[in-house]
Design a protein around this motif. Structure first.
Motif, short mmCIF file in Angstrom:
data_model
loop_
_atom_site.label_atom_id
_atom_site.label_comp_id
_atom_site.label_asym_id
_atom_site.label_seq_id
_atom_site.Cartn_x
_atom_site.Cartn_y
_atom_site.Cartn_z
N LYS A 93 0.82 -1.21 0.00
CA LYS A 93 0.00 0.00 0.00
C LYS A 93 0.85 1.26 0.00
O LYS A 93 1.80 1.39 0.76
CB LYS A 93 -0.91 0.00 1.24
N LYS A 94 0.47 2.21 -0.87
CA LYS A 94 1.06 3.55 -0.86
C LYS A 94 0.04 4.50 -0.25
O LYS A 94 -1.04 4.70 -0.80
CB LYS A 94 1.41 4.03 -2.26
N ASN A 95 0.36 5.05 0.90
CA ASN A 95 -0.55 5.96 1.56
C ASN A 95 -0.52 7.34 0.91
O ASN A 95 0.44 7.72 0.23
CB ASN A 95 -0.20 6.10 3.04
N GLN A 96 -1.58 8.09 1.14
CA GLN A 96 -1.66 9.46 0.61
C GLN A 96 -0.55 10.32 1.20
O GLN A 96 0.12 11.06 0.51
CB GLN A 96 -3.02 10.05 0.95
N SER A 97 -0.35 10.22 2.52
CA SER A 97 0.72 10.94 3.21
C SER A 97 1.77 9.93 3.65
O SER A 97 1.43 8.84 4.10
CB SER A 97 0.18 11.70 4.43
N PHE A 143 -2.96 2.15 -4.13
CA PHE A 143 -2.27 3.43 -4.33
C PHE A 143 -3.24 4.57 -4.02
O PHE A 143 -4.25 4.75 -4.70
CB PHE A 143 -1.79 3.56 -5.78
N ASP A 144 -2.93 5.34 -2.97
CA ASP A 144 -3.76 6.48 -2.59
C ASP A 144 -3.14 7.75 -3.16
O ASP A 144 -2.09 8.20 -2.70
CB ASP A 144 -3.87 6.56 -1.06
N GLU A 145 -3.77 8.30 -4.19
CA GLU A 145 -3.33 9.52 -4.88
C GLU A 145 -1.87 9.45 -5.33
O GLU A 145 -1.02 10.22 -4.89
CB GLU A 145 -3.58 10.75 -4.00
N PRO A 146 -1.55 8.52 -6.24
CA PRO A 146 -0.15 8.37 -6.68
C PRO A 146 0.36 9.48 -7.58
O PRO A 146 1.57 9.60 -7.77
CB PRO A 146 -0.19 7.03 -7.43
N VAL A 191 -6.12 -1.32 -6.45
CA VAL A 191 -7.09 -0.27 -6.13
C VAL A 191 -6.36 1.06 -6.14
O VAL A 191 -5.29 1.20 -5.53
CB VAL A 191 -7.76 -0.50 -4.76
N VAL A 192 -6.92 2.05 -6.84
CA VAL A 192 -6.28 3.36 -6.99
C VAL A 192 -7.26 4.47 -6.65
O VAL A 192 -8.40 4.47 -7.14
CB VAL A 192 -5.79 3.57 -8.44
N VAL A 193 -6.83 5.39 -5.81
CA VAL A 193 -7.56 6.63 -5.56
C VAL A 193 -6.85 7.73 -6.34
O VAL A 193 -5.65 7.93 -6.18
CB VAL A 193 -7.58 6.99 -4.06
N GLU A 194 -7.58 8.44 -7.21
CA GLU A 194 -6.93 9.47 -8.02
C GLU A 194 -7.92 10.55 -8.43
O GLU A 194 -9.10 10.27 -8.67
CB GLU A 194 -6.30 8.83 -9.26
N HIS A 195 -7.42 11.81 -8.51
CA HIS A 195 -8.26 12.94 -8.89
C HIS A 195 -8.01 13.41 -10.33
O HIS A 195 -8.79 14.20 -10.85
CB HIS A 195 -8.02 14.12 -7.95
N ASP A 196 -6.93 12.97 -10.95
CA ASP A 196 -6.64 13.34 -12.34
C ASP A 196 -7.47 12.43 -13.23
O ASP A 196 -7.20 11.23 -13.35
CB ASP A 196 -5.15 13.19 -12.61
#
Length: 572
Positions: free
Chosen positions: A164-168, A222-225, A251-256
């Motif tokens: 897991k890659k955290n947002q922060s 990935f949280d906001e990679p 699973v990916v969280v992304e705004h772009d």
């Protein structure tokens, strides 16, 4: 079902408030004193089952700390997790699909990170009973018959390894010790001996992504990679994730939107009320899911989660033929880096985009135009008033309301400004201290404080950073509207292609070698500038036939081959 949320950071009972929420509550006055009471820490609390949703406490709270929201009673059956009494809660749950890439899309504060913590076993579902710790068997039983059950069964039986890659995140030590394998070549060799503490935001993000990709896992999260990455790095990272994690659950969280669409196969929308509650929708194919999100309506669930649809087709400012601002050629030398710029001329109403990789002088260019650094011809003085929002926005100790008044004392009489503040939600944080704002709140405040200034040119460096999709698209419209209505000019640096394409009729492409030299092209049509940039990295983009949003073509696909043959890397 009633949702009562009291924001502890904003509730100032008992020090600066003697529980006015209890004093004005009709139920308390009738004798049901447990309707509003003091918690052990002194903060106010509301018993949701006793609340009659009159809204008096919401209106009378001097610190705007209370929210009362009514939801359909059947939602209670879908309650998955609640942090504590009168706190944020989430309904339904994010659902990974085996061997597929699922994207989570939604506003900031709507529960995306909470959901990925639930599916990575960092949080356990409590179904609203936050005083009880449920066993794994109890949780699996609660999700019986739902798509998430097989996944949770494997997770709780330790049959899934999670990377897991955290947002922060924080890093220390040499990069080579953090990323020992660098299996997919994301980290350049010259970074491997650097100390992590010396890295830029984009470099740190790449290190964290490479660390996660080095792990042997069954599920990658990935949280906001894409935060802090330039356009080239975003496409490269997305491609590496797609190619290196075939037959893995991702699973990916992304705004772009461009990257979200390119990277994922399926999308799950999270909607609700920011910082109050979030609901996870059913899963949809990515194209349909993103277009549904923009529309704001879930037809299969008959839910309208936004009272307007988001139009990302070009709504460009009107440009006159009246020359307004110009600057000469100049060179900037900073240590071992050199920026060589061409001269430029802007017309009234121009909104100019700036695109290119990190480390080749875009922010240096903005600082030079603002007269903040020395150039080969001295500090520039364009003879005009300049408003400048830097790339890095620093918090300061002042109430938001006072900061706005200091910037424009009469702003409350300007309907354009008050409307924009409301659209960005700044009216909801008006009583908060700037130093306590989130990254997204601080960014929106900085953008508005820049636009509120009486200036001739507005220099706005990376306005989309830390913003969710809706705020990014809203900022596009606000910037265009402000410049058109005032017949002024703006220069906008950003890495979100949707943002640049929708906001800026013309752009400047930066070329060069990171940390060594940079140079500018002439100002040209944004489509041509993006086309040149994409040609340099061998990527083509088409338009979605329904929403008009840019979509990256798969390498080697029919459209990719046809567009490359025609030299049409960015379809207008």
């Amino acid at each position: 079902m009633r949702v009562a949320v009291i924001k502890e950071d904003e509730c100032e009972a008992p020090d600066n408030c003697n529980y006015i929420c209890a004093d004005v509550c009709p139920r308390v006055r009738q004798g049901a004193k447990e309707t509003v009471y003091a918690r052990e820490n002194g903060k106010a609390a509301i018993t949701e089952s006793l609340c009659i949703s009159c809204g008096i406490c919401v209106k009378r709270c001097p610190f705007d700390a209370i929210r009362i929201i009514n939801l359909p009673d059947e939602m209670a059956k879908e309650l998955t997790f609640q942090y504590d009494v009168n706190t944020f809660r989430t309904f339904n749950i994010a659902t990974p699909i085996e061997n597929k890439v699922v994207g989570l899309v939604g506003r900031n504060g709507i529960g995306k990170t909470t959901n990925i913590n639930l599916i990575s076993n960092e949080l356990l579902p409590n179904f609203g009973n936050f005083n009880k710790k449920y066993s794994h068997d109890e949780i699996i039983k609660e999700f019986r018959g739902k798509d998430i059950q097989p996944y949770l069964t494997k997770l709780y039986n330790n049959d899934l390894n999670i990377a897991k890659k955290n947002q922060s995140f924080s890093q220390s030590g040499k990069v080579g010790e953090i990323v020992r394998k660098n299996r997919f070549g994301i980290i350049a060799e010259d970074l491997m001996n650097r100390e992590a503490e010396t890295l830029s935001g984009g470099e740190s993000q790449l290190v964290e992504i490479a660390r996660v990709l080095d792990e042997e896992a069954d599920v990658y999260i990935f949280d906001e990679p894409m935060n802090y990455l330039d356009i080239n790095a975003r496409i490269n990272v997305a491609t590496k994730i797609k190619e290196s994690l075939l037959n893995k659950t991702v699973v990916v969280v992304e705004h772009d939107l461009v990257m979200l669409d390119y990277l994922t196969e399926f999308v799950q929308i999270l909607y609700g009320s920011e910082a109050n509650y979030g609901i996870a929708s059913h899963i949809m194919p990515s194209r349909n899911g993103i277009n549904t999100y923009l529309e704001g309506y879930l037809p299969t669930e008959n839910v309208r989660f936004r009272d307007y649809s988001i139009n990302i087709k070009k709504t460009l400012p009107s440009v006159t033929n009246e020359p307004f601002i110009s600057w000469p050629e100049f060179i900037v030398k900073l240590d071992d880096f050199t920026l060589d710029t061409k001269g430029g001329k802007l017309y009234r109403g121009d909104v100019i985009g700036v695109l290119g990789e990190n480390g080749i002088g875009k922010s240096t260019f903005m600082k030079a135009l603002a007269g903040l650094i020395e150039t080969s011809i001295g500090r520039l003085d364009l003879g005009i008033k300049i408003a400048y929002k830097p790339q890095i926005v620093k918090p300061f100790d002042m109430l938001v309301s006072d900061a706005l008044l200091n910037m424009a004392p009469e702003y409350q009489n300007d309907m354009n400004i008050t409307s924009a503040l409301n659209k960005l939600g700044i009216n909801r944080i008006i009583n908060k201290n700037v130093k306590n704002l989130s990254g997204g709140e601080l960014q929106k405040l900085a953008i508005m404080m820049t636009l509120m200034q009486k200036a001739d040119i507005y220099l706005i460096d990376e306005p989309s950073a830390n913003l969710d999709i809706e705020d990014r698209l809203e900022c596009m419209n606000i910037i265009s509207s402000f410049i058109s209505s005032r017949s002024k000019c703006a220069i906008v640096v950003d890495h979100d292609l949707t943002f640049l394409d929708s906001t800026c009729p013309k752009s400047i492409l930066f070329r060069g070698k990171k940390g060594i030299n940079g140079m500018t092209d002439e100002i040209e049509n944004t489509g041509k500038a993006i086309n040149s940039f994409l040609k340099g990295i061998g990527v083509t983009i088409r338009r979605d036939k329904d929403s008009g949003r840019p979509r990256i073509n798969q390498r080697g696909s029919r459209l990719d081959i046809e567009q490359k043959a025609a030299g049409n890397y960015f379809a207008e």
